[in-house]
Design a protein around this motif. Sequence first.
Motif: not given
Length: 209
Positions: A100, A155, A185-187, A105-106, A98, A189-190, A108
């Motif tokens: 940042s 993405e 808790k679900e992001a 921060d999202d 993970h 945008y990842t 992975v």
Amino acid sequence: MFLVVEMVDTVRIPPWQFQRQLNDAISEELNKKLANKVVYNVGLCVCLYDITKLEDSYIFPGDGASHTKVHFRYVVFRPFLDEILIGKIKYCSQEGVHVSLGFFDDIVIPPESLQQPAKFDETEQVWLWEYETDEGAHDLYMDQSEEIRFRVVDEAFVDTSPSGPVSATPDAPGTAVADDNSQKKEAPYTLIGSISEPGLGLLSWWSSS
């Protein structure tokens, strides 16, 4: 990494802001509403770039505020696919490394996208690259706070807007609360990264001979 995106929104200016220049009041309201927020399928909003057009302002019955349709451009964080970025390792888990960027921060890097062969050290809770040399294998650990160079390969946007109340049966009063917490808790945008090519990975790997 950063884009300027054209957007349209209706901005509400309360009566106590009427003494200000309209552009200034609208700019402040747009930044309050959008800065550091993710817009679905657009990206992470950073700051207002400029206002391109103001339509007529209206005051509706029962509401003393003015409502103005605004055309504007906003600076958005949304890297291109295949773009190479440098961040810092935030932590490692079974799901991957993970990362940042400081303001985002999202990110992975999944196990299959690490330098191979890769192994997860359960005791240290870090991923490592089993680097083969003529003298044998060396374990190169991906420690927290290390700088890492990665390629953006995918993405994912998730619509986290409220979907309405979740009904809970009388014998399970905690159901709605649990569902609500999991949604929070679900992001929205990842970014999915990869370091599975020469030159990518920890900067320290490639800076020493």
